[in-house]
Scaffold this active site. Structure first.
Site, PDB file in Angstrom:
ATOM      1  N   TRP A   9      30.969  31.646  44.938  1.00  0.00           N
ATOM      2  CA  TRP A   9      31.581  31.449  43.477  1.00  0.00           C
ATOM      3  C   TRP A   9      30.887  32.318  42.375  1.00  0.00           C
ATOM      4  CZ3 TRP A   9      34.148  26.177  42.112  1.00  0.00           C
ATOM      5  CH2 TRP A   9      35.507  26.105  43.017  1.00  0.00           C
ATOM      6  N   HIS A  84      21.452  38.341  47.981  1.00  0.00           N
ATOM      7  CA  HIS A  84      22.823  38.888  47.534  1.00  0.00           C
ATOM      8  C   HIS A  84      22.601  40.357  46.842  1.00  0.00           C
ATOM      9  CE1 HIS A  84      26.603  39.744  45.386  1.00  0.00           C
ATOM     10  NE2 HIS A  84      27.027  39.076  46.652  1.00  0.00           N
ATOM     11  N   GLU A  86      23.583  41.344  43.899  1.00  0.00           N
ATOM     12  CA  GLU A  86      23.282  41.150  42.658  1.00  0.00           C
ATOM     13  C   GLU A  86      22.174  40.850  42.218  1.00  0.00           C
ATOM     14  OE1 GLU A  86      26.979  38.925  42.280  1.00  0.00           O
ATOM     15  OE2 GLU A  86      28.167  40.716  42.807  1.00  0.00           O
ATOM     16  N   GLU A 150      27.240  43.318  53.427  1.00  0.00           N
ATOM     17  CA  GLU A 150      28.043  43.531  52.342  1.00  0.00           C
ATOM     18  C   GLU A 150      27.751  44.902  51.519  1.00  0.00           C
ATOM     19  OE1 GLU A 150      29.499  39.408  50.484  1.00  0.00           O
ATOM     20  OE2 GLU A 150      27.642  39.984  49.628  1.00  0.00           O
ATOM     21  N   SER A 186      35.409  42.562  48.840  1.00  0.00           N
ATOM     22  CA  SER A 186      36.701  42.639  48.692  1.00  0.00           C
ATOM     23  C   SER A 186      37.364  42.253  49.764  1.00  0.00           C
ATOM     24  CB  SER A 186      37.014  44.256  48.459  1.00  0.00           C
ATOM     25  OG  SER A 186      36.293  44.645  47.231  1.00  0.00           O
ATOM     26  N   GLY A 207      34.004  36.676  47.728  1.00  0.00           N
ATOM     27  CA  GLY A 207      33.594  36.391  46.404  1.00  0.00           C
ATOM     28  C   GLY A 207      34.919  36.046  45.427  1.00  0.00           C
ATOM     29  N   GLY A 208      35.514  36.954  44.923  1.00  0.00           N
ATOM     30  CA  GLY A 208      36.730  36.606  43.884  1.00  0.00           C
ATOM     31  C   GLY A 208      37.682  35.926  44.440  1.00  0.00           C
TER      32      GLY A 208
END
Ligand code: PGA
Length: 223
Positions: A9, A84, A86, A150, A186, A207-208
């Site tokens: 999330w 991750h 990020e 990823e 994605s 994710g999204g």
């Protein structure tokens, strides 16, 4: 073998959103393992397993703002995402830090989901396998964990590598570790089934599309 479908999330979500997701997931029949990784403040037990998105590389002490793996385990969470892209990118996390975090997670009884992935420049330069191998060799401790491949350029961009690309990377990762291997970047309802049918893909990290029950359940049902 049952597959793993994990939702990351990121810094999104409220208690109400999580309750709605848990309610919606109650009606979904699946043999597969579903995991939701919400922000720390929403961790705990629910109708499906939860995981954190990060943990401290330290056990305890004067590290203001940090959350230890043990604290995460105490909430009832079973997993923690580490490394991750990020975190690697915005918080300068190196393979060594990721490995220290994964080691703490294992010591606390959590299963780390260790993320690896190449940038667009590395992909274009044909360095994907080299980068992934280096990240895997240096960021995994010798225990039970899950790896998520990823590609950095596929995260939140709508871009997805070809099935051949994913197959090649996963086959290579399989030579390095027997751990379950997830693909992330994605993933959505329309491509989940195809991605999951690739050899050596044991699950997906979403994710999204994991934020809304309809989207997430479409992925679970596609698999
Ligand atoms: P995305 O993110 O599914 O929104 O591309 C994946 C991830 O960052 O884990």
């Amino acid at each position: 073998m049952s597959k793993i479908i994990a939702g990351n999330w990121k810094m999104n979500g409220t208690r109400a959103m999580l309750d709605t997701m848990f309610d919606a997931l109650k009606n979904v029949k699946t043999e597969n393992k579903i995991i939701i990784c919400p922000p720390f403040t929403l961790l705990g037990t629910g109708t499906v397993a939860t995981g954190a998105q990060d943990c401290s590389p330290h056990e305890s002490g004067a590290y203001t703002g940090e959350i230890s793996a043990e604290m995460i385990a105490e909430t009832g969470a079973k997993y923690v995402i580490v490394g991750h892209s990020e975190r690697r990118q915005y918080h300068n996390e190196t393979n060594e830090i990721v490995r220290a975090k994964a080691t703490r997670a294992l010591a606390a009884g959590l299963t780390p989901i260790i993320c690896v992935g190449e940038t667009k420049e590395q992909y274009d330069a044909g360095k994907t396998l080299e980068v992934i191998e280096e990240q895997i060799r240096n960021s995994i401790p010798n225990h039970d964990f899950i790896i998520a491949y990823e590609p950095v350029w596929a995260i939140g961009t709508g871009l997805v590598p070809t099935t051949d690309d994913i197959a090649r990377v996963h086959a290579h990762m399989r030579t390095l570790t027997p751990a379950p291997l997830l693909y992330g970047g994605s993933v959505k309802g329309s491509n989940a089934a195809e991605i999951m049918s690739i050899e050596n893909v044991d699950g997906v990290l979403v994710g999204g599309a994991s934020l809304k029950p309809d989207d997430f359940i479409t992925i679970i049902e596609a698999i």
